[in-house]
Write a protein that holds these residues in place. Structure first.
Motif, PDB file in Angstrom:
ATOM      1  N   ALA A 112      13.142   5.656   8.581  1.00 36.41           N
ATOM      2  CA  ALA A 112      12.104   5.718   7.311  1.00 36.41           C
ATOM      3  C   ALA A 112      11.838   4.512   6.761  1.00 36.41           C
ATOM      4  CB  ALA A 112      12.781   6.747   6.246  1.00 36.41           C
ATOM      5  N   PRO A 113      10.787   4.282   5.733  1.00 39.13           N
ATOM      6  CA  PRO A 113      10.676   2.926   5.116  1.00 39.13           C
ATOM      7  C   PRO A 113      12.002   2.504   4.406  1.00 39.13           C
ATOM      8  CG  PRO A 113       8.959   4.473   4.620  1.00 39.13           C
ATOM      9  CD  PRO A 113       9.996   5.332   5.356  1.00 39.13           C
ATOM     10  N   GLY A 114      12.438   1.108   4.505  1.00 37.27           N
ATOM     11  CA  GLY A 114      13.299   0.638   3.729  1.00 37.27           C
ATOM     12  C   GLY A 114      13.469   0.478   2.196  1.00 37.27           C
ATOM     13  N   CYS A 115      11.988   0.771   1.836  1.00 40.77           N
ATOM     14  CA  CYS A 115      11.628   0.498   0.331  1.00 40.77           C
ATOM     15  C   CYS A 115      11.080   1.799   0.026  1.00 40.77           C
ATOM     16  CB  CYS A 115      10.835  -0.627   0.314  1.00 40.77           C
ATOM     17  SG  CYS A 115      11.293  -2.020   0.935  1.00 40.77           S
ATOM     18  N   LYS A 116      11.619   1.938  -1.443  1.00 44.24           N
ATOM     19  CA  LYS A 116      11.149   3.472  -1.920  1.00 44.24           C
ATOM     20  C   LYS A 116       9.219   3.410  -2.222  1.00 44.24           C
ATOM     21  CE  LYS A 116      11.339   6.230  -6.163  1.00 44.24           C
ATOM     22  NZ  LYS A 116      11.664   7.690  -5.384  1.00 44.24           N
ATOM     23  N   THR A 117       8.771   1.971  -2.380  1.00 44.88           N
ATOM     24  CA  THR A 117       7.352   1.996  -2.838  1.00 44.88           C
ATOM     25  C   THR A 117       6.988   0.978  -1.695  1.00 44.88           C
ATOM     26  OG1 THR A 117       7.856   0.609  -4.514  1.00 44.88           O
ATOM     27  CG2 THR A 117       7.595   2.749  -5.038  1.00 44.88           C
ATOM     28  N   LYS A 118       5.646   1.039  -1.348  1.00 42.85           N
ATOM     29  CA  LYS A 118       5.133  -0.106  -0.575  1.00 42.85           C
ATOM     30  C   LYS A 118       4.748  -1.417  -1.568  1.00 42.85           C
ATOM     31  CE  LYS A 118       2.983   2.395   3.057  1.00 42.85           C
ATOM     32  NZ  LYS A 118       1.875   2.684   4.017  1.00 42.85           N
TER      33      LYS A 118
END
Length: 431
Positions: A112-118
């Motif tokens: 999954a993306p490492g960050c909550k938001t892009k």
């Protein structure tokens, strides 16, 4: 029934199995109100919703709230000491409501993306800027505790802590990669807090639970980490990713904070000054969260001298540029060759008062600093006891500050101050 629920809630706060405990709390509330014939249906719903709310509040996990904090091992949040923020902090980690839940805790899967938001152009602002580091700097980052501290005074000594690390992407890219991608490049291991039989009641401590005032507010107390920025890190912009493993190695939470790495401390200070920030504090020496040696790069150039000098010297590390048309503050003098020497005016400076190494057993150092020009001065590792007409009296009481052998300062002059009128310092006494 409410008294019993309150007892159950207190027990849950002291339990290591928070989720199971709070599920039981909610079931208890539903069962109790169902069997209470004196309650209206509406009252039953309200009480159960309160139980659910309490459970959700206590179960909240954590995030990074400040990515560049100007105090090592601090106890209480002070937003004026935060010089850099995580991504989208204006939405999720507002400076004036430290620790308030706004949905910032994030659990990434491996792919999954490492960050909550892009990353976006609106992720940072003048109110919530990116952190600015320099290679070798010892950095402090901050998180709210959210009830996850091991302390027998208010929870118990078995609250877990399984991993704390900082990863990064490549320079000027890699802003929105998967969590597994970031894990390939470790910036720092932040250690693990000792719990259970290894639990320690004293501070500072490694890992997540470095929060001296945890029991004053188990939810919103401040925890801090310290780590060294790699010396070989090239100047540029990077995405850093904090990782915390709570109940086990796979129970992972993360926060992304994008940082600017300046070439050196002087460049960093200039960039901060351009933002209107004149707090150039750097954590110096001691140990980091990972129990390694804390960097002294950007402090005073190395360890303090073995024997303190008779008269402390003041080292100036930066000076603001003089105006295009210099304003003369004293009559010009002549140099060795007979030429007229032009005065140099200073408007701002930062540096350190070199006291020298203390003798063994010293628990307090009393210092006087005097400026001959009208000034507003701040000191970062000593407590101010009096200030009058440019005359400052200070005391060092923190053991790390005393061992450093220096007092860090920044001075903003209220008008042009001639460089021929430097500040003076005196070590009054050691106790």
């Amino acid at each position: 029934m409410l008294v019993k629920a309150n007892i159950f809630l207190t027990f849950c706060l002291k339990s290591t199995q928070h989720l199971i405990c709070f599920i039981r709390l909610v079931l208890f509330c539903f069962e109790a109100v169902k069997n209470n014939s004196t309650m209206t249906p509406r009252s039953r719903v309200v009480i159960c919703l309160v139980a659910l709310t309490l459970a959700c509040q206590v179960q909240s996990h954590s995030w990074i709230a400040c990515s560049d904090y100007a105090e090592k091992n601090g106890a209480d949040w002070d937003h004026t000491k935060c010089r850099g923020y995580p991504r989208d902090a204006a939405q999720f980690a507002q400076k004036n409501s430290f620790g308030q839940d706004r949905g910032f805790d994030y659990r990434p899967g491996a792919d999954a993306p490492g960050c909550k938001t892009k990353y976006s152009n609106g992720a940072y602002s003048s109110e919530y800027p990116k952190a600015i580091y320099f290679p070798g700097q010892q950095v402090i980052i901050v998180h709210p505790m959210k009830n996850h501290g091991a302390d027998e005074g208010c929870t118990n000594k078995h609250i877990p802590d399984n991993a704390n690390k900082v990863y990064r992407g490549r320079k000027d890219t890699d802003r929105d990669m998967s969590f597994s991608y970031y894990r390939t490049t470790l910036v720092a291991d932040l250690g693990v807090s000792p719990v259970g039989s290894a639990h320690q009641a004293s501070y500072p401590k490694p890992g997540y639970q470095n929060a001296p005032h945890f029991c004053k507010n188990t939810d919103r107390s401040m925890g801090t980490y310290s780590f060294n920025v790699p010396q070989e890190l090239a100047a540029g912009e990077y995405t850093f990713v904090w990782r915390w493993s709570f109940n086990g190695p796979g129970d992972i939470y993360s926060t992304c904070f994008d940082v600017i790495v300046a070439p050196n401390k002087a460049s960093r200070d200039s960039m901060l000054l351009g933002r209107g920030v004149n707090n150039f504090y750097v954590a110096c020496g001691g140990i980091t969260s990972g129990l390694g040696a804390g960097s002294r790069i950007g402090c005073d150039g190395g360890p303090p001298p073995t024997n303190p000098p008779t008269t402390p010297r003041i080292v100036t590390t930066t000076r603001a540029p003089a105006p295009t048309t210099p304003r003369i503050t004293q009559a010009p003098t002549r140099g060795p060759d007979g030429s007229v020497m032009k005065p140099i005016n200073i408007f701002q400076m930062t540096g350190d008062v070199v006291l020298g190494a203390p003798n063994n057993g010293v628990t307090r150092r009393y210092v006087m600093v005097r400026f001959d020009c009208p000034v507003q001065a701040s000191f970062w590792n000593a407590r101010l006891t009096s200030a009058s007409n440019g005359h400052y009296e200070l005391v060092q009481e923190n053991p790390d500050h005393i061992r450093s052998g220096v007092v860090f300062y920044t001075a903003n002059f209220q008008g042009p101050c001639n460089a021929a009128m430097p500040p003076h310092a005196k070590l009054i006494k050691d106790e």
